[in-house]
Design a protein around this motif. Sequence first.
Motif, mmCIF file in Angstrom:
data_model
loop_
_atom_site.group_PDB
_atom_site.id
_atom_site.type_symbol
_atom_site.label_atom_id
_atom_site.label_comp_id
_atom_site.label_asym_id
_atom_site.label_seq_id
_atom_site.Cartn_x
_atom_site.Cartn_y
_atom_site.Cartn_z
ATOM 1 N N GLU A 212 63.613 72.293 -0.437
ATOM 2 C CA GLU A 212 64.399 71.102 -0.092
ATOM 3 C C GLU A 212 64.035 70.572 1.288
ATOM 4 O O GLU A 212 63.931 69.361 1.499
ATOM 5 C CB GLU A 212 65.892 71.423 -0.155
ATOM 6 C CG GLU A 212 66.776 70.210 -0.239
ATOM 7 C CD GLU A 212 66.433 69.321 -1.408
ATOM 8 O OE1 GLU A 212 66.240 68.104 -1.176
ATOM 9 O OE2 GLU A 212 66.327 69.813 -2.546
ATOM 10 N N VAL A 213 63.834 71.471 2.235
ATOM 11 C CA VAL A 213 63.436 71.063 3.581
ATOM 12 C C VAL A 213 62.063 70.399 3.549
ATOM 13 O O VAL A 213 61.806 69.395 4.223
ATOM 14 C CB VAL A 213 63.461 72.271 4.543
ATOM 15 C CG1 VAL A 213 62.788 71.932 5.863
ATOM 16 C CG2 VAL A 213 64.902 72.715 4.786
ATOM 17 N N ALA A 214 61.162 70.945 2.742
ATOM 18 C CA ALA A 214 59.834 70.342 2.591
ATOM 19 C C ALA A 214 59.935 68.965 1.950
ATOM 20 O O ALA A 214 59.216 68.026 2.329
ATOM 21 C CB ALA A 214 58.946 71.252 1.744
ATOM 22 N N GLU A 215 60.849 68.812 0.994
ATOM 23 C CA GLU A 215 61.060 67.523 0.327
ATOM 24 C C GLU A 215 61.477 66.449 1.330
ATOM 25 O O GLU A 215 61.084 65.288 1.224
ATOM 26 C CB GLU A 215 62.130 67.684 -0.749
ATOM 27 C CG GLU A 215 62.439 66.435 -1.540
ATOM 28 C CD GLU A 215 61.418 66.144 -2.624
ATOM 29 O OE1 GLU A 215 61.401 64.990 -3.103
ATOM 30 O OE2 GLU A 215 60.642 67.051 -2.979
ATOM 31 N N LEU A 216 62.256 66.863 2.325
ATOM 32 C CA LEU A 216 62.709 65.932 3.357
ATOM 33 C C LEU A 216 61.630 65.667 4.408
ATOM 34 O O LEU A 216 61.771 64.741 5.211
ATOM 35 C CB LEU A 216 63.963 66.480 4.054
ATOM 36 C CG LEU A 216 65.263 66.450 3.257
ATOM 37 C CD1 LEU A 216 66.361 67.204 4.001
ATOM 38 C CD2 LEU A 216 65.704 65.011 3.010
#
Length: 351
Positions: free
Chosen positions: A26-30
């Motif tokens: 999720e952090v990578a997605e952001l």
Amino acid sequence: MRFVHDTLPQRVRFASGAATEELAAEVAELGARRVMVVAGGSGREIADRVTAGLPVVHRHTDVVMHVPVDVARRARDAATEWHADTLVCVGGGSATGLAKAVALTTGLPIVAVPTTYAGSEATAVWGLTEDARKTTGTDPRVLPRAIVYDATLTRSLPVGLSVASGLNALAHCVDSMWAPHSDPVDRALAAEGVRALSGGLPLVVKDPHALDGRERTLYGAYLAAVAFASAGSGLHHKVCHVLGGMFGLPHAQTHAVVLPHVLAFNAPYSPDAERLLASAFGAPTAGEGLARLRAALDAPRSLRSLGMPQEGVAAAAEAVVAAAPPGNPRPVTLASITELVQTAWEGNPPR
């Protein structure tokens, strides 16, 4: 049938035992490069574990219940000082609430990793406390962009606190039946939330480490929060916000104590909601269903046991009447609310 229902934009990742991997995704997605982690108390160890490998620039541990204004100010200053571009909150409602306070003024995105059943992670509601008064509001900036639910993380929550937190979630369901913006979608979500919570919580008490009860309860807490996010804050939450802000009472336990009293206050005046809740509990009436569940859970019973002074009943009742939401099923009067708060303070059965 005629209503308007808002569905909030949010991604949910439900994956027991995989919080670290799901959070990293999720952090990578952001596209986050400078993460500020918000976690206090027992949440710190879990936070260190699930955020390992993330581009963390600051771990903020100054987390206080009900989010005092000065605590929020320090967190906002830290986000600015460390040039954070994303907030990751790990823990219960206090950690999520503090991250929301930062997002409210900075616009930073939040990824929430709950370790309790508070439900704040699924709402756009924020709250701040100053001079013994809790102020709440809604703002799309504070809604976490994503939630990572991992039921294994709730195993560290003691049984007593699990019960109180789960009953806090149940209060979201009950309030969603008659809150100012309640609609058929909210009531459907809330009813399913009651089924999940009333089935899951006894399993948590029976075997705190078994995953089935924890997963059911976490699922129910999410449904409850989604319903509440749309329906808005009803009488129950107004009562609890007043009590929490005025006396510094523990959040989840206060909800657990107050819930049967508000249910008894409103249910006779909302027969459709009463029938839905009774069916969800699998009981002849909503009140009986809740009473059975509370007895099985050995739920907290009195505001007195939580530290509320008896002389505070009158002032609390006046504040609740002033904050009461419009359209409550039963007319809200000073006399009736004083009786409600007094009975909850004593720990007697609802009248």
